[in-house]
Motif scaffolding. Sequence first.
Motif: not given
Length: 746
Positions: A478-484, A491-503
């Motif tokens: 999710d690009d909401a927290d993907l600030k450069p 890995g200081t942004m937020g993420a879910s197990p489902l999201e990381m499984a997709g990556v």
Amino acid sequence: MGRADARKARKREARPSGIRRLFTWKKLLGALFGFVLLIMGAFVVLYMVISVPEGNPDAELQSNVYKYSNGDTMARTGQVNREIVDLSEVDKEVQHTFVAAENKSFYQDKGVDLKGTARGVLNTVTGKGKQGGSTITQQYVKNYYLTQDQTVTRKLKELVISLKVDRKKSKDEILAGYINTSFYGRSSWGIQAAAQAYYNTDASKLNVAQGAYLAALLQAPNQYDWAIASDTGKKLAKQRWNYVLDNMVEKHWLSASARQGMKFPVPKEPKAAAGLQGQEGYLYTAARAEVIKDLNITDEQFDAGGYTITLNIDRKKQKQLEKSVKQQLTSNLKSGRKADARVQAGAASVDPKTGKVLAMYGGAGIEKHWRNNATRTDYQPASTFKPIILAAALESNAKTQTGQSIKASTIYDGTSGRQVVADGTKVGFGPPNEDKQSYGPVTVQTAMNKSVNSVFAQMGADVGMDQVMAMAKKLGMDDADLKPYYAQTLGTMGASPLEMAGVYATLDNHGKQVTPQIVKSVTKQGEPVDLPPAIGEQVLSRGAADSVTSVLTGVVDDGTAKTSVRDNPARDGQKVAGKTGTSDKNRSAWFTGYTPDLVTSVGLFGEGAQDTAEKNQQVSMAGAGGRPRVDGGSFPALIWAQYTFNSTSTSAKFDLDTDMGAGVEPTTTAPATPSTTPPSSPSTPSDTPTTTPPSSPSTPSDTPTTTPPTDEPTDTPTTPTGPPSGSWGIPENPVDGNNNDGLGDG
């Protein structure tokens, strides 16, 4: 020319031309008047033809049926969560909250808002979405007599029926119908169900503040639900709540002094839907949310019923995942140990070839912990983000500060706390490694195995943080927290197990994007409904994706997961790639890994126990399970290993199009030699210090406000001689001359 001739000439000049004779102001006015009369006549005809129908069956909820992938019914919902109450049972001031929220002129109008209706018709015709400005009468007519369809015909019917209903029924009858048929979220229809769902009380006992919140909900039930709302959603909900109360003061339904003393009434935690307990409750809520998003429908449209939703969940794998969590984690947690009460577990398992979510673990049970830990995005993924940095480096053929292509064999300075350098300038960020261990010159492969923070922080600068974040988005984050920011390399942004499984599924699928889908199919009253595809475009070249997979096999074979995964007695030859992660202050711990046919991400999250002052706060898991620290190589990797090795093929092999990384045989036995001499003191970079950070968006200058995420304990650091060099299909820069990678120290 005589006077008579001159007069004739002036008359000829004053006579209008052909077009002017055709469009005179008198004719235009007449046409306009005729058009108005035509519209009025058409409306009179409509008014005479359209009658008030019987109550629409859609006003009463139908069932939605949920099934497992094998066709077994998991749950039925939608039949019971509504109870009609008489308006006299609702306090007068609470009644006024709904009028203040939706239609201040309700008691004076004739049931319609012509301007709002005209705007709605125009928006529908031009495809601009739902209308705004409907009166309470119009909304009641839509709920009870018509449907939720957004069409011109339905809007015209709504207008006519509203006028007739306003003449036929009293304002109290209309208001009662409105608050009893409206949807409030949490599968609650009507004010009585909403009062129970949000405040665990009856509608008759609601106070003004609570009524104002329920009235505010009607604008966006899902977005304003306090239990699941984002920070933005909560802000908007409060704004709407204040808007309602301010309107009540304006209408003299509430005194200014009473308004001044009111505090926002935070709703209770949601209760589980009837009949949906344990893991099935999490599966239900996740499937429901996915269908609403994929079909682009409202909560009201979905919960009106008629849908059959078949999930991708494999019942055998689901049971195996639940069993693995129980045996590897919960059996080690004791009720009397404070740290153990803080641990929340979440996991998601995905087929990388199809995107099917085959199993999901959401927590202790939806009746015990409402929030789904498999889909929550408020905890840091920590070092499970490092493969994304490497993917960005390989895809863009990025180079170190000394001009060497970044590959598995590239050597970096692994000194703990080493300052990141971009374009010869220190950027003010130097993260420590786990336990502040320094590694000196270290290959990218070894840095991934040992999860060396300083190496990947520098790699982020070498690639460009904007490029790293763009890659994260491509891979499905999710690009909401993907600030450069440089801190994001940890890995200081937020993420879910489902999201990381997709990556990681996208990496496993050779760079072809995988969007995990819990829903297999949907029908509406027996008719199939189209769903978006789970497998998308090639977002990462196969060479880059396969190279990352090859490198990640080293984490299992000779890194932070070797004890829990490589040496696990349940392993029967399965080929494995993966990455551990442990965040700042041990608030989250992860293992995300994959075999050729199964990707699973397991996350543990430190959350304050419900009966303590730490409730819902992110806290440390230190001490849980009797361990001084819960890292990714401990419980998460053990859960992953037991589940995966009992759920995946023993014969499947990675088909890797690369000769880079630990997962392929070396092409030569000659050690790589750095093309530049490493600094004599690894902790002292050779470049000249500066305090002025670069202004380029790819080299942000922020400094994290908290200690960077840590990672798992590793072996005593050594200075590697370097693995054999290699390529993976992208031509080397001719300037390199050879395959000896330089020291990536800026």
